[in-house]
Write a protein that holds these residues in place. Structure first.
Motif, PDB file in Angstrom:
ATOM      1  N   ASP A   1     -11.746  -6.232  -8.156  1.00 43.50           N
ATOM      2  CA  ASP A   1     -10.423  -6.367  -8.763  1.00 43.50           C
ATOM      3  C   ASP A   1     -10.359  -5.630 -10.096  1.00 43.50           C
ATOM      4  N   ALA A   2     -11.452  -5.673 -10.851  1.00 45.25           N
ATOM      5  CA  ALA A   2     -11.477  -4.966 -12.128  1.00 45.25           C
ATOM      6  C   ALA A   2     -11.384  -3.463 -11.930  1.00 45.25           C
ATOM      7  N   ARG A   3     -11.859  -2.967 -10.775  1.00 44.01           N
ATOM      8  CA  ARG A   3     -11.840  -1.535 -10.509  1.00 44.01           C
ATOM      9  C   ARG A   3     -10.543  -1.084  -9.837  1.00 44.01           C
ATOM     10  N   MET A   4      -9.788  -2.047  -9.293  1.00 44.15           N
ATOM     11  CA  MET A   4      -8.625  -1.682  -8.497  1.00 44.15           C
ATOM     12  C   MET A   4      -7.574  -0.920  -9.301  1.00 44.15           C
ATOM     13  N   ASP A   5      -7.480  -1.187 -10.605  1.00 44.29           N
ATOM     14  CA  ASP A   5      -6.468  -0.484 -11.395  1.00 44.29           C
ATOM     15  C   ASP A   5      -6.742   1.012 -11.385  1.00 44.29           C
ATOM     16  N   ALA A   6      -8.032   1.402 -11.445  1.00 49.07           N
ATOM     17  CA  ALA A   6      -8.375   2.826 -11.387  1.00 49.07           C
ATOM     18  C   ALA A   6      -8.063   3.387 -10.002  1.00 49.07           C
ATOM     19  N   VAL A   7      -8.285   2.593  -8.950  1.00 46.13           N
ATOM     20  CA  VAL A   7      -7.968   3.043  -7.591  1.00 46.13           C
ATOM     21  C   VAL A   7      -6.456   3.211  -7.445  1.00 46.13           C
ATOM     22  N   ILE A   8      -5.694   2.257  -7.973  1.00 45.74           N
ATOM     23  CA  ILE A   8      -4.233   2.352  -7.921  1.00 45.74           C
ATOM     24  C   ILE A   8      -3.754   3.584  -8.677  1.00 45.74           C
ATOM     25  N   ALA A   9      -4.413   3.902  -9.780  1.00 38.91           N
ATOM     26  CA  ALA A   9      -4.037   5.093 -10.548  1.00 38.91           C
ATOM     27  C   ALA A   9      -4.191   6.351  -9.697  1.00 38.91           C
TER      28      ALA A   9
ATOM     29  N   SER B   1     -16.415   0.238   4.279  1.00 39.73           N
ATOM     30  CA  SER B   1     -16.978  -0.980   3.680  1.00 39.73           C
ATOM     31  C   SER B   1     -15.959  -1.712   2.810  1.00 39.73           C
ATOM     32  N   PHE B   2     -14.980  -0.965   2.282  1.00 36.74           N
ATOM     33  CA  PHE B   2     -13.928  -1.567   1.463  1.00 36.74           C
ATOM     34  C   PHE B   2     -12.630  -1.702   2.250  1.00 36.74           C
ATOM     35  N   GLY B   3     -12.717  -1.751   3.561  1.00 30.96           N
ATOM     36  CA  GLY B   3     -11.521  -1.784   4.388  1.00 30.96           C
ATOM     37  C   GLY B   3     -10.576  -2.915   4.044  1.00 30.96           C
ATOM     38  N   ALA B   4     -11.103  -4.129   3.812  1.00 27.49           N
ATOM     39  CA  ALA B   4     -10.244  -5.285   3.525  1.00 27.49           C
ATOM     40  C   ALA B   4      -9.529  -5.102   2.190  1.00 27.49           C
ATOM     41  N   ALA B   5     -10.239  -4.579   1.207  1.00 29.92           N
ATOM     42  CA  ALA B   5      -9.626  -4.365  -0.102  1.00 29.92           C
ATOM     43  C   ALA B   5      -8.556  -3.283  -0.033  1.00 29.92           C
ATOM     44  N   LEU B   6      -8.813  -2.222   0.729  1.00 31.08           N
ATOM     45  CA  LEU B   6      -7.822  -1.161   0.853  1.00 31.08           C
ATOM     46  C   LEU B   6      -6.583  -1.657   1.590  1.00 31.08           C
ATOM     47  N   ALA B   7      -6.756  -2.597   2.519  1.00 30.61           N
ATOM     48  CA  ALA B   7      -5.597  -3.151   3.228  1.00 30.61           C
ATOM     49  C   ALA B   7      -4.667  -3.861   2.256  1.00 30.61           C
ATOM     50  N   ARG B   8      -5.240  -4.507   1.242  1.00 25.62           N
ATOM     51  CA  ARG B   8      -4.407  -5.144   0.213  1.00 25.62           C
ATOM     52  C   ARG B   8      -3.624  -4.105  -0.573  1.00 25.62           C
ATOM     53  N   LEU B   9      -4.116  -2.862  -0.575  1.00 26.92           N
ATOM     54  CA  LEU B   9      -3.420  -1.778  -1.254  1.00 26.92           C
ATOM     55  C   LEU B   9      -2.447  -1.054  -0.339  1.00 26.92           C
TER      56      LEU B   9
ATOM     57  N   LEU C   1       2.958  -0.258  -8.199  1.00 25.53           N
ATOM     58  CA  LEU C   1       1.865  -0.580  -7.282  1.00 25.53           C
ATOM     59  C   LEU C   1       1.007  -1.703  -7.848  1.00 25.53           C
ATOM     60  N   ARG C   2       0.747  -1.639  -9.137  1.00 21.27           N
ATOM     61  CA  ARG C   2      -0.081  -2.659  -9.776  1.00 21.27           C
ATOM     62  C   ARG C   2       0.605  -4.022  -9.727  1.00 21.27           C
TER      63      ARG C   2
ATOM     64  N   GLY D   1       0.015 -10.075  -4.780  1.00 21.04           N
ATOM     65  CA  GLY D   1      -0.581 -10.481  -3.515  1.00 21.04           C
ATOM     66  C   GLY D   1      -0.935  -9.325  -2.618  1.00 21.04           C
ATOM     67  N   GLU D   2      -0.010  -8.409  -2.403  1.00 17.62           N
ATOM     68  CA  GLU D   2      -0.307  -7.308  -1.495  1.00 17.62           C
ATOM     69  C   GLU D   2       0.750  -6.220  -1.648  1.00 17.62           C
ATOM     70  N   ILE D   3       0.305  -4.975  -1.645  1.00 19.24           N
ATOM     71  CA  ILE D   3       1.222  -3.848  -1.702  1.00 19.24           C
ATOM     72  C   ILE D   3       1.860  -3.667  -0.318  1.00 19.24           C
ATOM     73  N   ARG D   4       3.153  -3.439  -0.326  1.00 20.88           N
ATOM     74  CA  ARG D   4       3.861  -3.281   0.952  1.00 20.88           C
ATOM     75  C   ARG D   4       3.405  -1.995   1.661  1.00 20.88           C
ATOM     76  N   ALA D   5       3.041  -2.146   2.924  1.00 18.43           N
ATOM     77  CA  ALA D   5       2.556  -1.011   3.713  1.00 18.43           C
ATOM     78  C   ALA D   5       3.621  -0.545   4.689  1.00 18.43           C
ATOM     79  N   GLN D   6       3.525   0.714   5.069  1.00 16.56           N
ATOM     80  CA  GLN D   6       4.423   1.291   6.079  1.00 16.56           C
ATOM     81  C   GLN D   6       3.568   1.928   7.158  1.00 16.56           C
ATOM     82  N   ARG D   7       3.713   1.440   8.366  1.00 22.02           N
ATOM     83  CA  ARG D   7       2.899   1.948   9.459  1.00 22.02           C
ATOM     84  C   ARG D   7       3.358   3.353   9.834  1.00 22.02           C
ATOM     85  N   LEU D   8       2.382   4.222  10.105  1.00 18.97           N
ATOM     86  CA  LEU D   8       2.681   5.603  10.479  1.00 18.97           C
ATOM     87  C   LEU D   8       3.129   5.669  11.926  1.00 18.97           C
TER      88      LEU D   8
END
Length: 620
Positions: free
Chosen positions: A555-563, A495-503, A463-464, A470-477
């Motif tokens: 971005d510095a926090r995203m690694d913890a979110v990915i974890a 509020s973090f919708g755009a960042a979560l979309a990258r995930l 995932l990291r 650039g972006e984690i591959r998403a699968q639509r439900l």
């Protein structure tokens, strides 16, 4: 000035030299370890090849430091105990400082607070000379017997300042601080032999040695092969040294030996960088064990910040942090079992190192690894005939029916098994308790792997890598899912919708305290989004710095979110794995960076050497 009330105005007067020295001693000599540090630094600066240190009651009663350095003449002795006299500054710019000491405060401060005796003899001199200072009162130098070099004796520390003495800790605690000081200074000067004794008990006896051997001795890691080498450069900054794998950690930061231009320091900038580098591979609240040396141009660092000379001020602290974090990250980016100190089950053995094993060149790219890991794992057949809690294995297991051991669907090619055993984590033998994989290596060691922790790290790294690309591959439900959450968590996630979309997580408001989930990361499969979204909201809430408008902080926090996401998308404890799945997991662990610990810093594997097992059964 209040003259109407009848009070006399205060009179400014010059303090005596003794009082001035006692005031200064409060900054320079705060405890026995601080006095010892100054004395050993002087011995190192004198060109000594051997330094002998003896302490009584942690240095409270007595500190005795002997060296075979250049020695001093009678005139030098008189100047040495006078404030702000030094032989170590070649100019008055305070920039190009090549010695550990330079302020000329140590001996006068010690002499103001204790009973100080200095005996010294220069090479070729007819005799040694001694001088005494008690409570700031200096005696006349006298001839005495003594070998070439210098011996400094400090007795009754703080007898002249009783208020400071009563704040000292127990001899045991003071001894610990003193030992830590000597270890740091010994690391800075591996060409010097050090001997340390506490109350006639030998603590350290280090010969002159190369830096790798000295680091192994100071960190008590067994030998240098159990350490990970660190090299890095950023402009004029150079970093070198050795670190222990994340499986070796301590409750405090005392195991972090840091040098800047050869000077031992306790520097918050470097310690913060070390903590950040280990943050995602070490359990929270634990501290890494490292020995690092930073070389920096003298004009880019100020060592004259505090009389103790352990705090620094950098011209570009951000560059220093980036160098340390990057270099440590590269050193830690090895697969499980590949290099460094192995996790150990035998507590009495401490941190036992393993020999470095160099894996074959990786020939599978990240996409192939991602595809293979994302494939659903097939549980073992219910009619396998194995005891409860075991999965199928290619190796015959004692106690199983002979017919079962020779059945064609459970026997595998022995050559493949032998080849697998040659890998660091060996060949899978069984799955026990529905959670742990047992494997055997070619040298007879047994390895235990936590399947959930291991797969969590593998998922995390994939995932990291996708996120950094650039972006984690998403699968639509097929059917979007509605998730109810507390109102504050809904606000955070939206509020973090755009960042979560990258995930790969696509959400939108659904009125009130609910969000609609339209897509999930493809790698996580059919993971229930409710629990994951709650964890992601908690992770984002926990960071006061991260906000949608702060891309760098996010971005510095995203690694913890990915974890957090990886934990939800990993093989669960209790899930049966086939023999092929177990071996595939072991091989992926060996190829994947940081796979020695899970995303929460817990070990993914433990190892019992043959010698460990024999000792447990009394065969040794």
């Amino acid at each position: 000035m209040n003259t109407q009330s009848g009070h006399n105005p205060p009179v400014i007067r010059r303090l005596s030299e003794q009082v001035v020295n006692r005031i200064a001693a409060g900054e320079v000599i705060e405890r026995p370890a601080a006095a010892l540090k100054e004395l050993v630094e002087n011995a190192v600066d004198s060109g000594a090849r051997r330094i002998h240190i003896r302490l009584d009651r942690g240095g409270i009663d007595r500190i005795d430091v002997s060296d075979d350095g250049c020695g001093m003449s009678p005139d030098d002795l008189l100047l040495a105990v006078e404030r702000h006299c030094t032989s170590k500054l070649r100019d008055e710019t305070l920039v190009h400082i090549s010695t550990l000491g330079f302020r000329g405060e140590a001996l006068p401060s010690i002499g103001a607070a204790a009973r100080l005796s200095v005996m010294s003899r220069q090479a070729g001199a007819d005799s040694a000379w001694s001088i005494r200072v008690e409570g700031g009162v200096v005696s006349t130098p006298e001839p005495c017997a003594g070998a070439p070099g210098t011996r400094v004796l400090v007795e009754d520390l703080f007898f002249a300042t009783p208020a400071r003495r009563k704040f000292l800790k127990s001899p045991r605690v003071e001894s610990g601080h003193a030992e830590n000081v000597v270890r740091r200074l010994a690391l800075s000067a591996p060409h010097i032999a050090f001997r340390l004794e506490f109350d006639d008990r030998l603590i350290l006896d280090l010969p002159a040695q190369d830096r790798a051997a000295r680091v192994a001795a100071i960190l008590e890691s067994g030998d240098a092969d159990g350490l990970l080498a660190v090299e890095g450069q950023r402009g004029d900054l150079k970093l070198s040294g050795y670190i222990c794998a994340p499986s070796v950690h301590r409750a405090t930061a005392n195991g972090q030996m840091l040098l800047v231009n050869g000077r031992p320091v306790v520097d918050p900038v470097l310690r913060t960088a070390v903590r950040v580098a280990y943050r995602n591979v070490m359990e929270h609240g634990r501290h890494a064990v490292v020995a690092l040396s930073l070389e920096i141009p003298p004009e880019q660092v100020d060592v004259n910040v505090h009389p103790a000379k352990t705090e620094l001020r950098y011209a570009d602290s951000a560059a220093v942090r980036a160098l340390v974090i990057g270099a440590l990250g590269r050193a830690l980016g090895t697969g499980a079992g590949v290099a460094g100190v192995r996790p150990d089950l035998i507590q009495s053995r401490g941190s036992s190192p393993a020999r470095i094993w160099y894996p074959p060149e990786r020939n599978a790219d990240a996409a192939d690894l991602s595809t293979r890991l994302a494939r659903p794992l097939v549980p073992a057949r219910p009619d396998s005939g194995l005891p409860s809690g075991f999965a199928e294995s290619s190796l015959p297991l004692a106690g199983l029916p002979a017919a079962r051991q020779t059945a064609p669907d459970t026997l595998h090619d022995q050559a493949a098994t032998t080849a697998a055993m040659a890998h660091p984590l060996g060949a899978a033998v069984a799955q026990v308790l529905g959670t742990y994989i047992v494997s055997q290596t070619a040298d007879g060691a047994l390895v235990l792997v936590d399947q959930h922790a291991a797969h969590e790290r593998l998922t995390h790294e994939i995932l990291r890598e996708q996120y950094m690309g650039g972006e984690i591959r998403a699968q639509r439900l097929l059917l979007p899912e509605v998730v109810d959450l507390p109102a504050r968590q809904v606000d955070v996630l939206l509020s973090f919708g755009a960042a979560l979309a990258r995930l790969g997580v696509e959400i939108e408001p659904f009125g009130g305290t609910a969000v609609l989930v339209r897509a999930m990361p493809a790698l996580l499969g059919k993971e229930n989004p409710g629990g994951m979204l709650r964890d992601l909201a908690e992770e984002l809430e926990a960071d006061d710095l991260a906000s949608p408008a702060q891309a760098d902080a996010l971005d510095a926090r995203m690694d913890a979110v990915i974890a957090r996401m990886a934990c939800h998308g990993s093989v669960r404890a209790g899930r049966r794995l086939t023999h092929e799945e177990m071996n595939a997991l072991l091989r992926d662990m060996e190829r994947t960076p940081r796979a020695g610990t899970c995303s929460h810093g817990r070990p993914t594997w433990l190892k019992l050497e043959k010698a460990d097992i024999e000792r447990m059964f009394g065969r040794r």
